[in-house]
Design a protein around this motif. Structure first.
Motif, short mmCIF file in Angstrom:
data_model
loop_
_atom_site.label_atom_id
_atom_site.label_comp_id
_atom_site.label_asym_id
_atom_site.label_seq_id
_atom_site.Cartn_x
_atom_site.Cartn_y
_atom_site.Cartn_z
N THR A 106 33.98 77.15 38.90
CA THR A 106 34.70 75.98 38.41
C THR A 106 35.97 76.40 37.67
OG1 THR A 106 32.64 74.71 38.22
CG2 THR A 106 34.54 73.94 36.95
N ALA A 107 35.83 77.41 36.80
CA ALA A 107 36.98 77.90 36.05
C ALA A 107 38.00 78.56 36.97
CB ALA A 107 36.52 78.89 34.98
N LEU A 108 37.54 79.35 37.91
CA LEU A 108 38.45 80.02 38.84
C LEU A 108 39.23 79.01 39.66
CD1 LEU A 108 39.49 82.59 40.28
CD2 LEU A 108 37.54 82.36 41.84
N ALA A 109 38.55 78.00 40.17
CA ALA A 109 39.22 76.97 40.99
C ALA A 109 40.26 76.23 40.16
CB ALA A 109 38.19 76.01 41.56
N GLY A 110 39.93 75.94 38.91
CA GLY A 110 40.87 75.23 38.06
C GLY A 110 42.12 76.03 37.75
N ARG A 111 41.96 77.33 37.58
CA ARG A 111 43.08 78.17 37.21
C ARG A 111 43.87 78.68 38.41
NH1 ARG A 111 44.71 78.00 31.87
NH2 ARG A 111 42.89 77.93 30.50
N LEU A 112 43.21 78.80 39.55
CA LEU A 112 43.86 79.39 40.72
C LEU A 112 45.09 78.60 41.15
CD1 LEU A 112 43.41 81.82 42.60
CD2 LEU A 112 42.11 80.31 44.11
N ALA A 113 45.00 77.30 41.04
CA ALA A 113 46.12 76.44 41.48
C ALA A 113 47.03 76.04 40.33
CB ALA A 113 45.56 75.19 42.17
N GLU A 114 46.85 76.65 39.17
CA GLU A 114 47.67 76.29 38.02
C GLU A 114 49.10 76.79 38.19
OE1 GLU A 114 47.93 77.32 33.26
OE2 GLU A 114 45.97 77.19 34.22
N PRO A 115 50.09 75.90 38.20
CA PRO A 115 51.48 76.33 38.39
C PRO A 115 51.94 77.25 37.26
CG PRO A 115 51.26 73.95 38.67
CD PRO A 115 49.98 74.45 38.07
#
Length: 203
Positions: free
Chosen positions: A163-172
């Motif tokens: 969940t954390a990885l997915a949230g941060r992976l697309a963070e501009p």
């Protein structure tokens, strides 16, 4: 090995995030036996050659044995660590599959607990001895747990780490060098278990 509750959901979640982050080709492989696992790495090697960024996200059982790290296919039959070269995927094969890319990332959503024991453990992403440290040049390696710790599946449909990885992976604008630390901080907040859960990042 015991069945883990969230990896199928986790790979889909991370794949969607990777697409949002701009990855042009995202492939998902699930429930792989030894042969299909090796074939998937061979196919990904061709995709990674010449790419700007290549990332492998692995969710499942992992362990250290004979001084190396291994990812465990679904059909592995492990009576002892001596069976590993015949039944498991050496992490070096994953590293080799992405070596043709400029920026290389390996994310291991598996445990790193000790010591080697006699049976598999349910509910956590490891056999009874988890992943050891990786020494790799110019590769970002992110673990879902610190040495000696467990990577729990969590209570929901996705693990806290995924969940954390997915949230941060697309963070501009988030530098890739900061990705691991940001994910770690999010996991600590989500789980409330303090510093017993963390990430090791080698670049």
């Amino acid at each position: 090995a015991t069945t883990l509750g969230t990896p199928r959901n986790d790979v889909r979640l991370v794949a969607e995030a990777a697409q949002k982050a701009g990855f042009q080709t995202v492939t998902i492989r699930q429930d792989l036996g030894m042969g299909p696992f090796q074939q998937a790495l061979r196919e990904f090697r061709a995709l990674a050659d010449g790419a700007q960024v290549a990332m492998v996200y692995y969710a499942g059982h992992g362990m250290e044995g004979n001084g190396r790290n291994w990812l465990i296919p679904t059909d592995a039959a492990l009576a002892s660590d001596r069976d590993l070269p015949y039944e498991a995927i050496n992490l070096d094969q994953v590293m080799e599959a992405i070596e043709g890319a400029t920026l290389r990332m390996v994310v291991l959503d598996a445990c790193r607990n000790n010591p080697f024991g006699r049976s598999w453990r349910g509910g956590t992403r490891a056999v009874s001895r988890g992943l050891g440290g990786v020494e790799a040049d110019d590769v970002l390696v992110i673990y879902a747990a610190a040495p000696g710790q467990l990577a729990a599946d969590g209570e929901g449909s996705n693990s806290p780490f995924a969940t954390a990885l997915a949230g941060r992976l697309a963070e501009p604008g988030l530098p890739v060098q900061m990705l691991g630390g940001a994910v770690r901080d999010d996991v600590l907040v989500a789980t409330g278990i303090g510093l017993s859960l963390g990430l090791s990042i080698l670049a």
